[in-house]
Structures are given as structure tokens and as C-alpha cells.
Design a protein around this motif. Structure first.
Motif, short mmCIF file in Angstrom:
data_model
loop_
_atom_site.label_atom_id
_atom_site.label_comp_id
_atom_site.label_asym_id
_atom_site.label_seq_id
_atom_site.Cartn_x
_atom_site.Cartn_y
_atom_site.Cartn_z
N PHE A 303 22.92 23.17 35.23
CA PHE A 303 22.58 24.59 35.24
C PHE A 303 21.82 24.96 36.51
O PHE A 303 22.03 26.03 37.09
N MET A 304 20.93 24.07 36.95
CA MET A 304 20.18 24.34 38.18
C MET A 304 21.12 24.40 39.39
O MET A 304 20.96 25.26 40.27
N LEU A 305 22.09 23.49 39.44
CA LEU A 305 23.04 23.50 40.56
C LEU A 305 23.83 24.79 40.60
O LEU A 305 24.14 25.31 41.68
N THR A 306 24.18 25.34 39.43
CA THR A 306 24.94 26.60 39.41
C THR A 306 24.13 27.74 40.03
O THR A 306 24.69 28.66 40.61
N PHE A 307 22.80 27.67 39.89
CA PHE A 307 21.95 28.70 40.52
C PHE A 307 22.09 28.64 42.05
O PHE A 307 22.32 29.66 42.70
N TYR A 308 21.94 27.44 42.61
CA TYR A 308 22.00 27.31 44.07
C TYR A 308 23.39 27.61 44.60
O TYR A 308 23.55 28.23 45.66
N ILE A 309 24.40 27.18 43.89
CA ILE A 309 25.78 27.50 44.30
C ILE A 309 25.98 29.01 44.28
O ILE A 309 26.59 29.60 45.18
N ARG A 310 25.47 29.66 43.23
CA ARG A 310 25.62 31.12 43.08
C ARG A 310 24.99 31.87 44.24
O ARG A 310 25.64 32.72 44.87
N ILE A 311 23.72 31.57 44.55
CA ILE A 311 23.07 32.36 45.61
C ILE A 311 23.59 31.99 47.00
O ILE A 311 23.62 32.84 47.89
N PHE A 312 24.02 30.74 47.18
CA PHE A 312 24.62 30.38 48.47
C PHE A 312 25.88 31.19 48.70
O PHE A 312 26.09 31.73 49.80
N LEU A 313 26.75 31.25 47.70
CA LEU A 313 28.02 31.97 47.84
C LEU A 313 27.80 33.47 47.95
O LEU A 313 28.59 34.18 48.58
N MET A 314 26.74 33.99 47.33
CA MET A 314 26.48 35.43 47.38
C MET A 314 25.92 35.87 48.73
O MET A 314 26.31 36.91 49.26
N TYR A 315 25.01 35.08 49.32
CA TYR A 315 24.24 35.56 50.46
C TYR A 315 24.63 34.96 51.81
O TYR A 315 24.61 35.66 52.83
N ILE A 316 24.96 33.68 51.85
CA ILE A 316 25.22 33.05 53.16
C ILE A 316 26.40 33.68 53.89
O ILE A 316 26.32 33.92 55.11
N PRO A 317 27.52 34.01 53.21
CA PRO A 317 28.62 34.67 53.94
C PRO A 317 28.21 36.02 54.54
O PRO A 317 28.80 36.46 55.52
N LEU A 318 27.18 36.69 53.96
CA LEU A 318 26.78 38.00 54.44
C LEU A 318 25.73 37.94 55.54
O LEU A 318 25.70 38.79 56.43
N MET A 319 24.86 36.95 55.50
CA MET A 319 23.72 36.94 56.43
C MET A 319 23.57 35.66 57.24
O MET A 319 22.68 35.56 58.10
#
Length: 453
Positions: A303-319
């Protein structure tokens, strides 16, 4: 037929058909202290249980149950267990006797009349339905947090990464994380759903996927805090003492007399605002992964890994990675600051000491205070402005605190227990005032302490 012998005081006899009777003095010997750490008894509703071979398997953690070794745990048992009937079935194998008839319902250090009235209040609270959850309230609360989380991403998506949208996105993300924190707090206390399993599963989901932490670690730490608030060596929230801060005048004087100085404690009221959240953020990140690894909580790790995967995919492509790192760690610092000020405004200014084995009500009121109610204070603190009611009834849904508050005030007034309520700003200021007083007490003792020649 041989006449049955009368029950006697002393050590339990295996297989005896007549309950063995004990005194509080005998029970107090089995406190798990000193050289016999595994020799632990406790009392629940006048029944005596030997938990020496059980405390390590206790589902709520070995430490929280051990904190009551040699003591009466009746009110803590009621506060932490939703289905008492089910739990009592497991207690039968640990039962070794009961209190003798001439023994009071609690130890001499506790207020028996206050406890009796509080237990009557607990019955009243259940009859009033104040332990029942309002699903609409929690549903709307969760929805508004999700919308905040989405808004933090959409600000970057539509307006880019210039400093204005960057700041607004960071503030929104931090706000969402804080509100997730209050919501997982509700789930951890089994106060959102009626069933324990539903709360546990959603707690893992919110704590893991939406916040990046393990629910079992939170339960392990937070249950100890509620069991023995502001009790040094039993409340994990005091772990900052004495590494970073010197908390409470009594403990501060002890540090000073021992010539201990990890930090310049006489300046702690000045560095608290930066050091406390600055330490909490990396500490939580490191200790949670260590906890997961040592306890082998692999589902929670997923569950913790899904958090980091989620925010990486949401923000890194944009910023990009570097800007994302700045966005993430600034938001975490803001979250830590919000969390520290809200959670400590109710505790640091209150009495901090070793465990004095007070009754449940006196112990909670000595360690907690309230902040005035308003719609903003309720939202901003996750209803922890009702810290007194929350500590007395940890499984009560937070939307009912204001309903039980007048009853608690009346109980305290009847028995002369101090019930403190402050404004939000006063509560914040009291943190700094308390830290200064403790720091000054440490410095005075430190300067006048005798050193060995």
C-alpha cells in the motif's frame, strides 16, 4: 463429603475450582518491572489475569498492555475494545482469580467515586447513541479531502510550475495530507464504521495509498499514547525528550541535575517551530520503513508503494524530478508543522511525569486540554480541539464530541477535576511558554548540579 476450603489470598492454584482471591498489594508486585519484566498481571472488572505469556501476542501490541501490568486496566479495556464480549472469550484462558471482597474496585491511588460516576457516564453515552457513526459526515469529509488532493495536481496541470501555482499547489497538497491524517486517525480508532474489520482495511488503504505510511505502526504508537498520555517512558509522543527537547519541569530538573545536555534546552522555545517539524518528517519516513521491514508487514508495504507510484506518476511528468522533490518536501514540512502544533497544543503545556497510576479520568484530564469550538477549529484540528472527550472516549466518532462535552464538564465539576478550554492562539502560545519554563528549569538545575570530582 469433605467440606470445601475457603478461598485464600496468595498465589493461584492451577485447576482450582474456587476462584483465587488477591489484594491490590499482591497484584502490584507483578508489574513487569526490574528483573521480572515478563511477570505481568492486571485487573479487568475485578478479575485478575496473568498476561506474562500473552502480552507479546496481544493484537494491540505488547507495550500498550504491559503499561497496565500490576494495575487496574478496566477503563482502558473498555476504551480500546469495541466488542468486549468477543474479547472476553480470549481472556478466559488468562484468568487466575479475582479481587478479594474487601478490596476496592481500584487501587488506593485512584478516585473510586470518580471512576464509578465515569463508568455510569459510559453507559449513558452508549444509550444516547453517541458511539454510533454518521456515515454521511465521514463520506462528505472524505470527499472534500479527495477534491483537495485532485486540486493540488490540477493547479500544476493548468497553470504550470511558476512560483504562484507552485505555492498554491504545495499548500493544497499539504492541506490534503493533513486532512487525510485526521481521517486515518478516525479509522485507527475504529470510529468510522461499526465493524472493526472495515475500519482496519480502510485504515490501511488511507494510511498507505493516500499518505504513504503503515497503519499498524500508527496503531502501535498511538494506542500507547492514549493508554498513558504524558507518562514518560510509556507515551511514545515524549520520545523527543531528551533528544531534542526537555519536556515538563520535573523531567527537566532531573536532566539538569544529571548534567545531561543533548540540546540547548533553554532555547527550545525558539527552535521548536523549525526543529520539531523538521525532525518529524524524516523520522516518520525512516522509522515507518524500518517498522515495516522488522515486522514483515508486506501488505502494508505494498500500500505504501502505491502511494509513491501514484504521486510520482501524477507530478514528475508535469514538473520534473527536481521541482517535484521541492514540492514534495516543502509540503511535508508544512504538514509536519500543522501536525505538531495541533497535536502538541493539548499535551505539552499539561502535566508531564512518570506513570503515577491515576484513574482513567484523572490521568486523561491531567494530560489533555480543549480548544474552543468553531467550524474552523473543528476542521483545522480534525476535532482534536475536543481532546478531553477524545481521550476519555477514543472510539467515539468525532462529530459527537460536542454532544458529550457538557456531560464531561459536569462530571469534572462534581469531582473537582480541572477541565481546561483555551482559544486556538492561546493553546499555541502555551506550547512555547511551557517549553521556556521547562528549559529554564533544566538550566537552573544544570548550573547548580554538583559534579563528581
Amino acid at each position: 463429603m469433605a467440606p470445601q476450603s475457603e478461598p485464600t489470598l496468595g498465589q493461584p492454584k492451577t485447576g482450582a475450582s474456587i476462584p483465587q482471591l488477591f489484594t491490590w498489594e499482591e497484584i502490584g508486585i507483578h508489574s513487569g518491572q526490574g528483573s521480572s519484566k515478563q511477570d505481568q498481571w492486571l485487573v479487568i472488572n475485578r478479575k485478575v489475569y496473568d498476561i506474562s505469556n500473552f502480552y507479546r501476542q496481544h493484537p494491540g501490541g505488547s507495550r500498550v498492555i504491559s503499561h497496565f501490568a500490576g494495575q487496574d486496566a478496566t477503563d482502558a479495556f473498555t476504551a480500546f475494545h469495541k466488542d468486549e464480549t468477543l474479547v472476553k472469550k480470549y481472556l478466559n484462558s488468562l484468568l487466575i482469580g479475582e479481587l478479594a471482597s474487601d478490596q476496592p474496585c481500584c487501587e488506593p491511588s485512584k478516585n473510586e467515586l470518580l471512576l464509578k460516576d465515569f463508568r455510569d457516564l459510559c453507559v449513558t453515552v452508549k444509550k444516547m447513541g453517541l458511539m454510533n457513526s454518521n456515515y454521511l459526515f465521514f463520506g462528505l469529509m472524505f470527499l472534500h479531502i479527495i477534491l483537495l488532493d485532485i486540486a493540488a495536481w490540477m493547479i500544476i496541470y493548468y497553470f504550470g510550475t511558476s512560483w504562484v501555482p507552485f505555492i498554491f499547489s504545495t499548500l493544497t497538497f499539504a492541506t490534503a495530507q493533513v486532512q487525510y491524517g485526521w481521517f486515518q486517525h478516525d479509522l485507527g480508532h475504529i470510529s468510522v464504521f461499526q465493524g472493526t474489520k472495515q475500519n482496519r482495511w480502510f485504515h490501511m488503504l488511507v494510511m498507505g495509498t493516500l499518505q504513504g505510511g503503515p497503519a499498524s505502526w500508527w496503531n502501535h504508537m498511538h494506542n500507547q499514547h492514549h493508554a498513558k498520555p504524558n507518562c514518560y517512558r510509556k507515551d511514545p509522543d515524549l520520545n523527543m525528550h531528551p533528544l531534542l527537547f526537555s519536556l515538563g519541569k520535573k523531567l527537566s530538573r532531573e536532566l539538569g541535575k544529571m548534567k545531561k545536555k543533548s540540546m540547548p534546552y533553554n532555547y527550545q522555545h525558539k527552535y521548536f517551530s523549525v526543529v520539531a517539524p523538521g525532525a518529524v518528517v524524516p523520522f516518520f519516513q525512516l522509522i515507518t520503513f524500518y517498522f515495516i521491514y522488522t515486522r514483515k508487514k508486506w501488505l502494508e508495504f505494498f500500500f505504501m508503494l502505491t502511494f509513491y507510484i501514484r504521486i510520482f506518476l501524477m507530478y514528475i511528468p508535469l514538473m520534473g524530478f527536481k521541482v517535484f522533490m521541492a514540492h514534495y518536501w516543502i509540503a511535508r514540512f508544512l504538514q509536519g508543522s500543522w501536525f505538531i502544533w495541533v497535536t502538541q497544543m493539548n499535551h505539552i503545556p499539561m502535566h508531564i511525569d512518570y506513570d503515577r497510576n491515576l484513574d482513567w479520568v484523572s490521568a486523561q484530564l491531567a494530560a489533555t486540554c480543549n480548544v474552543e469550538q468553531s467550524w474552523f477549529n473543528d476542521w483545522y484540528t480534525g476535532h482534536l480541539n475536543f481532546q478531553i472527550e477524545h481521550h476519555l472516549f477514543p472510539m467515539m466518532p468525532r462529530h459527537n464530541y460536542w454532544k458529550v462535552a457538557p456531560l464531561v464538564k459536569s462530571l469534572c465539576a462534581k469531582h473537582g477535576v480541572d477541565y481546561q478550554t483555551k482559544s486556538l492562539l492561546t493553546a499555541f502560545a502555551d506550547i512555547l511558554h511551557s517549553l521556556k519554563e521547562s528549559g529554564d528549569a533544566w538550566l537552573e538545575a544544570y548550573l547548580h548540579a554538583k559534579t563528581d570530582l
